[in-house]
Every structure is written in structure tokens, then in C-alpha cells.
Design a protein around this motif. Structure first.
Motif: not given
Length: 679
Positions: A102-104, A139-143, A323-325
Motif C-alpha cells: 500500500s505504498d502507492l 484503482y487502489r486510490l479509488n479513482n 478513501i473507501d476505507v
């Protein structure tokens, strides 16, 4: 708070470039054999880089830190490499290992470097893989909008070069459609991936597909079917030793049982997921698992444990930019504080939850996702038409070889015009279908806007502070044994509440009901502020308020702003509020005037400028936009001005609405409306 969003882990495939592109080996080569070969080859050259990249790929889901170390070693002797694809592959391994942890931010840097180098080398398959990995980061950034665009671009490139890696992109695209609740489209891409994977039998692809199906059916509410696929996914991922996906399976089983209200079993699965994610140092998944456990503890009435897990989930969600979390953790913290009676904190987290939710699913991103979906489907069909056209040309050449010249010429000309006509017809049908889908999407968005604006209006009128203040006033009357005032206050509050709830079920109500609701509200606020201001209501006698209709819940937020941000802060003179309703040029004009502190002073005193930023004013403007669609000939508007009279400031608000009568009946000028004045 819905259980649907907690710890929901749709699976997306990491590192589609893989070690296959390094020319190292076939998928499935044992880790031990690579380690042995690496030990026997200490020279810092392309072969050692291939071995290191292969090991990095094999370990990125089970031991991401070792994966990073192997890729870093390749980068360390980059100057000694002859094949720069090995360096680009090392950049990719750096990116995918950091996605696991998760080190995006770092993942985006390495992914961009990989893409730039692959483009410099002109390596199409490597370019597609790097684009896919960037899509995964977004995707992981909810974009989801940007992620879907990257996945679609990668899929087209893989198809152009005929790479079997395209099957992995289909699973990633299914994850996007699952996130935006287009379950049928998500299911379609999963089955397409499984069908194409049947030709190669890649166990990792099958494990990913089973996990996505289990998650998909759980989201749709088919919990039994969801658990069956998740159990199969658990076994499949254990076979390939994909620790990241094993943790996702446990997390989704936790979500499944949580929806079934089996909270203790749910927490058992969440904690198994949490243990694996700790070993992977995956902050995002740790945050999601902690949030799921915290929600379950709320349901089990273990509030201290709930707060501990939810706070941790929110903190890690922020650090992982999830953001979703953050949305789910904020919503559950609101529930926690509500249960312990801390309503100010509950309101704060509820607002945070709403803001985060809106940032994920705003109108513009939904429109863009719909457009991308339609465009991608159209492009796929267009490619099919081009391929079919090429086949037709080959057939014509065969006829030329084996038939007479005259038959060839006639067949060629006929085929050309028929094919051109067919393509024109197909394109026309496709355009008509696209227009139909666009119209349907706009209709759904309009209905959603209308519902949301009405809900905002209800919240603006019946906000918690107002309710609590009325109840506090009632408590004071009771303690002072003033039963008459207490009874009157209860009757007024009950009547106002009933009118608001009844009006909220209608898109248009009579002006009489709306006028009465505003008067009741002002009377209650007058009691709340200990009669520190005077008020006056005046309606045009020529208006029949029983027959004129208008959208409900538009006037009250204007009156509320006048009281709370203007009259409330008057230092040394008595406040005056005037509310008037008149008709002019086929319109209703509602004017709210106060002699408060004015716009400029109110903006400085408030924590945020209320005129532009408040939910009430924003909600009114949204509803005026919708009203213009129904009455394009009218010009509904809202204007706010600061006034200066006799050395004092104040504010004038004018709301202009179309004059509409119920059942299209004409106005009866002889009927009078009663005007109420409070001093």
C-alpha cells in the motif's frame, strides 16, 4: 451503515508483466531452482538480472520486502546491462511490490519510470503491462475512472500483439465494474477470463477469478453462492501460495458472515486476514480489516473494542489514501459516538462519511465511467468489423485465383457495396443504441439529483442542533413548572415536524402549507433565542395560497441563515426579520430581510462562509437548476445582497419562483390569506 462496503476486496492482478517477459522460464518454475541458479551465477549481467526479476515476481505477494530487495539489486548494476528490458522489468517489480504494501506514492513513481523506459524501447507488451499496473494504482486510490481508462488501453495493446496476458486485464476490468455496481458487466468479464484461461490452464488466473466471483455474489446478496466460490478461492490461492489473495479471501468471508449477522464468525475470518496483512505490511488491507472488526464489535455491543479498531482503521486508511476505507470507518465511528451519547462527535463523523462518499461517487465520474464503457464496447465491435472485412478480402482473392476474371470483378464490386452498406447500418444502430443509453443514464442521474436535493432540504430543516435546542427549551419550561409554555412549544414543534415530513413526500406543495411551516419555525427559533428579535410575515392579498403550489423546503433555509448568521450576532440593537411573498410578471417573489451583522461580518465570524458553502443555500441552487428543466420559460433565481440603512447593515435574500397553480386552476383574487406578525 451498510455491511456491503466493509473489507470488500475485489481481486485485481498485480504485475501483469511478470517474469515471463524477462525470458527466464515458464510460469510455475519452483522458487528453489531459481535461488540455486542465482547462487551459481554471481556475475552482474543480464542473466542475473533475469533471475532476480523472476524471484521478485514470485515473491511479490508472499514476501514483498524480499521482492523489493531483488529488484533494487538489478537497478544497482543497471549500467552493466545490455538488454534494458531487464531494467524496465525491475522498475515494474518495484511498483507491484509496493502496491502490495500500500505504498502507492512510491508505486506510482516506479510504475511511471517503467512506462517511460518501455516506450523508449518501443516494447508494446511491456508498455501495456506498465499501463495496467498504473491502472491498478489508481484503482487502489479509488479513482475508478482513471483506472478503467488505463485497463482498457492495456487490453487493446495486448490484443494488438496477440498476448495471452490480456486475460489478466479482463479480471482487472471486472473489478472496476464491480466497484461501480455493474455486476452483470463484471460477471461477463470474469467468465471471459476463465474461458480464455482454459486454453492455458494458469492456476493463478483461476484463483483470481474464483475470488472475484465470490466477492461479486456476496455483494449481490447471494451469500451462500458467494461463500461457495470464496471457499474454492481459498483452496486455489493456497495451492499457488498467494498470501495477499488468501488474506483477501478471509476478509471477504468476514464480510459475508457479517452481512449474515454472524458477527463472531465474521471477526474470526477478519482476524485471520489481519494476521497475514501484518506480515505483508499492507496498510490498506489492515485498515479495511480493522474497520470490519470494529463494525462487528458495535453490533456485539463491545464499544471500547469497536472504537479501538475503528480509530486504527481510519488512521491507516488516511495514510494509505484509501478513501473507501476512510468512508466506512467514519460512518461506523459516527454510529459509535451516537451509541455512547456524544452527538457532536457523531455528527462530525457522519459529515466526514458523507463527504468521502460523495467524493467516490460524484456525478461527473459516473458519467465518465459510462462513456468509457460505451466507447470501449464500440471499439471492440469496430475491431471485429475490421477483422471481418479483412477476411472478406481474402475470400475475394481466393475467388480471383480460382474463378474467372468477370466473376471476380462482379463479386468484388458487389461485396464492396454490400459490406459498406452493412457497416453503415451497424454503425447507425450502434450510434442509436449509444444515444438511448446516454438518455437513460441522464434520466437516472436527474432522478438521483432530485432525490438527493429533497433529502438535503429535509436535513436543512430538521438538523440535530435545531431539534436539540427545541428540546432544551422544553426542558427549561418543565423545570420552571411553566406547563402552558411547555404545552404550546410541544404543539408547535409537533405541527412543524408533521408538516415537514408530509411536505417531503411531495415534489410540489401549496404555498399555504409552506408559509405555515416557515412561521412555525420562526416562532420556535424566537423561543430558542429568548425573544431577542421581532419578526413580520406578509403575503400579497392577491395570492391565493391554497391554490398556488411551489417546491417545498426552499424558504426555511433562508430564514435560518438570517437568524443564525445575522440576527444572532447583533451587538447593541434589537433584531428585525421580515418575510414577504408577492407576485410579479407571472412569478412568486419571496423576500427575506434582516437587520443583522451583514454578509462581510458574518463571513469573518463563521468557521466557513455560510452564503456560498452552506448545505441549505447549495441545496436551494440545486433544486432551482432542476426546476428550470421543468419550467424552461421561467427564470427561477436566488440573489443575496448586503444592505446598509441608517448606519446599520443587514441582508436581503430574494427567491424568484414560477407562479404555478394546482390542477391549472385560475387565481381567485377575492380570497385573503391571514398574515401573522410576531413582536
Amino acid at each position: 451503515m451498510s455491511h456491503a462496503s466493509i473489507s470488500r476486496s475485489v481481486c485485481v492482478i498485480l504485475g501483469v508483466l511478470g517474469y515471463v517477459l524477462s525470458g527466464l522460464c515458464q510460469p510455475g518454475q519452483p522458487l528453489d531452482s531459481l535461488l540455486s541458479e542465482l547462487q551459481a551465477h554471481p556475475q552482474k549481467d543480464d542473466r542475473r538480472a533475469e533471475l532476480l526479476n523472476g524471484l521478485a515476481y514470485l515473491l511479490h505477494t508472499s514476501d514483498p520486502q524480499r521482492s523489493i530487495a531483488y529488484a533494487t539489486e538489478v537497478i544497482g548494476f543497471a549500467n552493466q546491462l545490455k538488454d534494458r528490458k531487464n531494467l524496465a522489468n525491475a522498475y515494474t517489480q518495484q511498483a507491484i511490490a509496493r502496491i502490495v504494501t500500500s505504498d502507492l506514492d512510491s508505486a506510482k513513481i516506479w510504475g511511471t519510470r517503467s512506462l517511460e523506459l518501455q516506450r523508449e524501447l518501443g516494447h508494446k507488451e511491456g508498455i501495456a503491462a506498465s499501463i495496467s499496473n498504473l491502472g491498478l494504482i489508481y484503482y487502489r486510490l479509488n479513482n475508478y475512472q482513471q483506472a478503467l481508462a488505463y485497463f482498457q488501453e492495456a487490453a487493446q495493446l495486448f490484443n494488438e500483439v496477440g498476448s495471452p496476458t490480456a486475460v489478466m486485464i479482463y479480471l482487472n476490468m471486472s473489478a472496476i465494474y464491480a466497484e461501480i455496481k455493474n455486476f452483470r458487466k463484471a460477471e461477463e468479464y470474469i467468465f471471459l477470463a476463465r474461458k480464455k484461461n482454459g486454453e492455458t490452464g494458469d492456476k493463478r488466473i483461476e484463483a483470481y477469478a474464483l475470488l472475484n466471483l465470490g466477492t461479486l455474489y456476496t455483494d449481490e446478496g447471494d451469500y451462500e453462492k458467494g461463500r461457495q466460490y470464496l471457499d474454492s478461492a481459498l483452496y486455489a490461492n493456497q495451492v499457488v501460495n498467494d498470501q495477499a489473495n488468501i488474506a483477501k479471501v478471509y476478509g471477504n468471508l468476514g464480510s459475508n458472515y457479517s452481512r449474515m449477522k454472524d458477527y463472531r464468525r465474521s471477526n474470526g475470518y477478519y482476524k485471520q486476514a489481519l494476521a497475514i496483512n501484518h506480515t505483508l505490511d499492507n496498510a490498506r488491507s489492515i485498515a479495511a480489516n480493522s474497520t470490519g472488526i470494529g463494525e462487528n464489535y458495535i453490533m456485539l455491543d463491545s464499544l471500547s473494542l469497536a472504537y479501538s479498531y475503528l480509530s486504527r482503521g481510519l488512521s491507516l486508511g488516511k495514510s494509505a489514501q484509501a478513501i473507501d476505507v476512510q468512508r466506512d470507518a467514519s460512518g461506523n465511528l459516527s454510529r459509535y459516538f451516537e451509541q455512547i451519547g456524544r452527538y457532536d462527535s457523531a455528527l462530525y463523523y457522519n459529515r466526514q462519511h458523507a463527504l468521502l462518499k460523495d467524493s467516490l461517487y460524484n456525478e461527473s465520474s459516473q458519467k465518465e465511467l459510462t462513456r468509457l464503457e460505451l466507447q470501449y464496447d464500440f471499439d471492440l465491435k469496430e475491431q471485429g468489423y475490421i477483422q471481418q472485412q479483412a477476411i472478406d478480402k481474402l475470400q475475394i482473392k481466393q475467388l480471383w485465383l480460382y474463378g474467372a476474371l468477370a466473376i471476380v470483378l462482379v463479386g468484388g464490386v458487389t461485396g464492396y457495396f454490400l459490406n459498406r452498406s452493412r457497416l453503415r447500418g451497424i454503425r447507425m444502430r450502434t450510434e442509436m443504441r449509444e444515444q438511448e443509453l446516454t438518455l437513460q443514464a441522464e434520466t437516472l442521474l436527474f432522478q438521483q439529483q432530485l432525490s438527493e436535493s429533497e433529502l438535503k432540504a429535509i436535513r436543512a430543516q430538521m438538523n440535530p442542533h435545531f431539534i436539540f435546542n427545541v428540546l432544551n427549551s422544553l426542558e427549561c419550561y418543565i423545570l420552571e413548572n411553566d406547563s402552558r409554555s411547555a404545552s404550546k412549544l410541544v404543539q408547535q414543534f409537533a405541527q412543524l415536524t408533521r408538516i415537514i415530513l408530509e411536505n417531503s413526500t411531495q415534489s410540489m406543495v401549496t404555498a399555504e402549507r409552506e408559509w405555515l411551516a416557515v412561521q412555525l419555525y420562526v416562532e420556535l427559533e424566537d423561543v430558542r433565542f429568548d425573544h431577542t428579535f421581532d419578526y413580520l410575515f406578509e403575503a400579497d392579498p392577491s395570492l391565493d395560497l391554497t391554490k398556488v403550489i411551489l417546491p417545498p423546503m426552499l424558504i426555511q433555509p433562508l430564514v435560518e441563515n438570517a437568524i443564525l448568521h445575522g440576527l444572532r450576532h447583533i451587538p447593541d440593537y434589537r433584531g428585525q426579520l421580515e418575510v414577504r411573498m408577492t407576485q410579479t410578471d407571472g412569478h412568486i417573489l419571496i423576500t427575506v430581510v434582516d437587520n443583522g451583522i451583514g454578509l462581510a461580518t458574518a463571513a469573518k465570524a463563521a468557521t466557513a462562509p455560510y452564503k456560498e458553502k452552506s448545505i441549505g443555500i447549495r441545496g436551494i441552487n440545486e433544486r432551482l437548476d432542476l426546476l428550470r428543466l421543468h419550467h424552461p420559460e421561467s427564470c427561477p433565481s436566488l440573489t443575496i445582497d448586503e444592505i446598509h440603512e441608517n448606519g446599520k447593515t443587514g441582508t436581503r435574500v430574494c427567491l424568484r419562483l414560477p407562479l404555478v397553480y394546482a390542477n391549472f386552476q385560475s387565481m381567485n383574487p377575492d380570497e385573503k390569506v391571514q398574515v401573522k406578525e410576531g413582536i
